[in-house]
Write an enzyme that holds these catalytic residues in place. Structure first.
Site, PDB file in Angstrom:
ATOM      1  N   CYS A 189       9.696  -8.832   2.078  1.00  0.00           N
ATOM      2  CA  CYS A 189       8.297  -9.025   2.448  1.00  0.00           C
ATOM      3  C   CYS A 189       8.128  -8.443   3.848  1.00  0.00           C
ATOM      4  O   CYS A 189       8.861  -8.824   4.769  1.00  0.00           O
ATOM      5  CB  CYS A 189       7.988 -10.526   2.456  1.00  0.00           C
ATOM      6  N   ASN A 190       7.201  -7.516   3.978  1.00  0.00           N
ATOM      7  CA  ASN A 190       7.007  -6.870   5.283  1.00  0.00           C
ATOM      8  C   ASN A 190       6.471  -7.850   6.314  1.00  0.00           C
ATOM      9  O   ASN A 190       6.876  -7.835   7.478  1.00  0.00           O
ATOM     10  CB  ASN A 190       6.024  -5.706   5.145  1.00  0.00           C
ATOM     11  N   THR A 191       5.549  -8.718   5.880  1.00  0.00           N
ATOM     12  CA  THR A 191       4.938  -9.662   6.813  1.00  0.00           C
ATOM     13  C   THR A 191       6.009 -10.589   7.382  1.00  0.00           C
ATOM     14  O   THR A 191       6.095 -10.784   8.598  1.00  0.00           O
ATOM     15  CB  THR A 191       3.851 -10.481   6.087  1.00  0.00           C
ATOM     16  N   TYR A 195       0.611 -14.452   2.656  1.00  0.00           N
ATOM     17  CA  TYR A 195       1.051 -14.768   4.014  1.00  0.00           C
ATOM     18  C   TYR A 195       0.311 -13.878   5.027  1.00  0.00           C
ATOM     19  O   TYR A 195       0.141 -14.241   6.176  1.00  0.00           O
ATOM     20  CB  TYR A 195       2.546 -14.460   4.186  1.00  0.00           C
ATOM     21  N   GLY A 196      -0.055 -12.695   4.567  1.00  0.00           N
ATOM     22  CA  GLY A 196      -0.490 -11.625   5.472  1.00  0.00           C
ATOM     23  C   GLY A 196      -1.704 -11.924   6.315  1.00  0.00           C
ATOM     24  O   GLY A 196      -1.903 -11.317   7.362  1.00  0.00           O
ATOM     25  N   CYS A 249       3.798  -3.035   2.296  1.00  0.00           N
ATOM     26  CA  CYS A 249       3.719  -4.372   1.712  1.00  0.00           C
ATOM     27  C   CYS A 249       4.368  -4.249   0.349  1.00  0.00           C
ATOM     28  O   CYS A 249       4.072  -3.309  -0.401  1.00  0.00           O
ATOM     29  CB  CYS A 249       2.263  -4.809   1.576  1.00  0.00           C
ATOM     30  N   THR A 250       5.265  -5.170   0.033  1.00  0.00           N
ATOM     31  CA  THR A 250       6.044  -5.005  -1.198  1.00  0.00           C
ATOM     32  C   THR A 250       5.213  -5.230  -2.462  1.00  0.00           C
ATOM     33  O   THR A 250       5.680  -4.954  -3.570  1.00  0.00           O
ATOM     34  CB  THR A 250       7.268  -5.942  -1.188  1.00  0.00           C
ATOM     35  N   GLU A 278      -1.616 -10.379  -7.182  1.00  0.00           N
ATOM     36  CA  GLU A 278      -1.146 -11.709  -7.610  1.00  0.00           C
ATOM     37  C   GLU A 278      -1.955 -12.215  -8.808  1.00  0.00           C
ATOM     38  O   GLU A 278      -1.487 -13.065  -9.558  1.00  0.00           O
ATOM     39  CB  GLU A 278      -1.210 -12.719  -6.453  1.00  0.00           C
ATOM     40  N   ASP A 327      10.096 -13.486  -0.937  1.00  0.00           N
ATOM     41  CA  ASP A 327       8.782 -12.867  -0.692  1.00  0.00           C
ATOM     42  C   ASP A 327       7.743 -13.973  -0.786  1.00  0.00           C
ATOM     43  O   ASP A 327       8.012 -15.059  -1.317  1.00  0.00           O
ATOM     44  CB  ASP A 327       8.481 -11.769  -1.731  1.00  0.00           C
ATOM     45  N   SER A 328       6.538 -13.670  -0.316  1.00  0.00           N
ATOM     46  CA  SER A 328       5.461 -14.643  -0.443  1.00  0.00           C
ATOM     47  C   SER A 328       5.021 -14.781  -1.897  1.00  0.00           C
ATOM     48  O   SER A 328       4.316 -15.720  -2.238  1.00  0.00           O
ATOM     49  CB  SER A 328       4.273 -14.198   0.407  1.00  0.00           C
TER      50      SER A 328
HETATM   51  N1  DGL Z   1       4.556  -8.848  -0.019  1.00  0.00           N
HETATM   52  C1  DGL Z   1       4.268  -9.184   1.322  1.00  0.00           C
HETATM   53  C2  DGL Z   1       4.531  -8.042   2.272  1.00  0.00           C
HETATM   54  O1  DGL Z   1       5.335  -7.195   1.960  1.00  0.00           O
HETATM   55  C3  DGL Z   1       2.970  -9.767   1.712  1.00  0.00           C
HETATM   56  C4  DGL Z   1       2.023 -10.377   0.840  1.00  0.00           C
HETATM   57  C5  DGL Z   1       1.256 -11.467   1.524  1.00  0.00           C
HETATM   58  O2  DGL Z   1       0.268 -11.214   2.220  1.00  0.00           O
HETATM   59  O3  DGL Z   1       1.676 -12.592   1.333  1.00  0.00           O
HETATM   60  O4  DGL Z   1       3.981  -8.007   3.343  1.00  0.00           O
END
Ligand code: DGL
Length: 270
Positions: A72-74, A41-42, A184-185, A151, A9-10
């Protein structure tokens, strides 16, 4: 097979998936990597999301993992197909499992999706939902302030309520949804606040349970389940500050992680 399952994940969000993997697959060892240094990351361009994800994958492949979960969804939205084509191990993302769980839950066929800007821009959830049922109405919105807040370790209290209220305003105003996918996780970590804000009549969906179920089924299908009962320790790696990671993981797992280490990851060519 004794090799570990790799989870990326990010940042700390994927730990919500890791904890469900541990619950459903207690004989499996996990190696988790959160790229906290580069999180979020998003809000990044597609090329960066791909590059950072491949860097993480390379680190875990060197540890000889037998299956990869993109928690991580992104990263799932932009790299799942590429990773599935290029790696010689099974790769599981979180979007299809989340979409399946939402279809299962909705009664009025109106599903809300919240996620990072990258995930929403990719339309990956809408495609995944419509692949299963084209009659579903999808209402989606990005919530760019949620991940930086999580975070920082802010999971409740006035700041969390204010941020979530503002982030979900248009979702609340415009949509008669009965199901909301936490796309988003990181969001399951603030699910109590989200539930209060959207109301009890909206069912919240996090993809972790369904993702762990899919992981279990794929391990079995490929004869990769660990049948050995030798002692093992999960390993957690972060590219960012240990203290924040430690604080949040204590919150998720209710104890300190035995094996947590700060690392640098190399840029790989993709
Ligand atoms: N946890 C990540 C997700 O599920 C994204 C968080 C991020 O923006 O880095 O998309």
């Amino acid at each position: 097979m004794k090799q570990a399952i790799g989870v990326i994940d990010s940042g700390v969000g994927g730990l919500t998936v890791a904890s469900e993997l541990m619950r459903q697959l207690p004989n499996e060892k996990l190696i988790y990597l959160g790229d906290t240094l580069r999180c979020p990351y998003g809000s990044r361009p597609e090329e960066e999301i791909k590059q950072f994800t491949w860097n993480m994958v390379h680190f875990l492949m060197e540890k000889d993992i037998k299956l990869l979960v993109i928690a991580c969804n992104t990263a799932t939205a932009y790299t799942l197909i590429d990773l599935q084509q290029k790696l010689d191990i099974p790769v599981i993302g979180v979007i299809q499992p989340g979409a399946r769980a939402a279809i299962n839950a909705t009664k009025n066929k109106r599903i809300g999706i919240i996620g990072t800007e990258g995930t929403i821009r990719s339309n990956a959830y809408t495609k995944a939902l419509h692949m299963i049922n084209a009659d579903i109405t999808v209402i989606s919105g990005s919530c760019p302030l949620f991940v930086p807040m999580v975070e920082k370790g802010i999971l409740s209290g006035p700041e969390a309520y204010q941020t979530v209220n503002e982030g979900l305003q248009s979702m609340k105003d415009s949509a008669d949804i009965d199901t909301l996918v936490l796309g988003c996780t990181h969001y399951p970590l603030i699910k109590d606040v989200i539930q209060d804000v959207v109301g009890e009549h909206v069912q919240l969906i996090s993809s972790s349970e369904e993702t762990a179920r899919e992981t279990s089924a794929i391990l079995e299908l490929h004869d990769l389940l660990n049948k050995d009962d030798t002692f093992f320790e999960h390993q957690f790696y972060t590219t960012g500050e240990l203290s924040i990671f430690q604080k949040l993981t204590t919150n998720i797992f209710s104890h300190h992680l035995e094996y947590l280490s700060k690392i640098k990851i190399d840029k790989v060519s993709i």
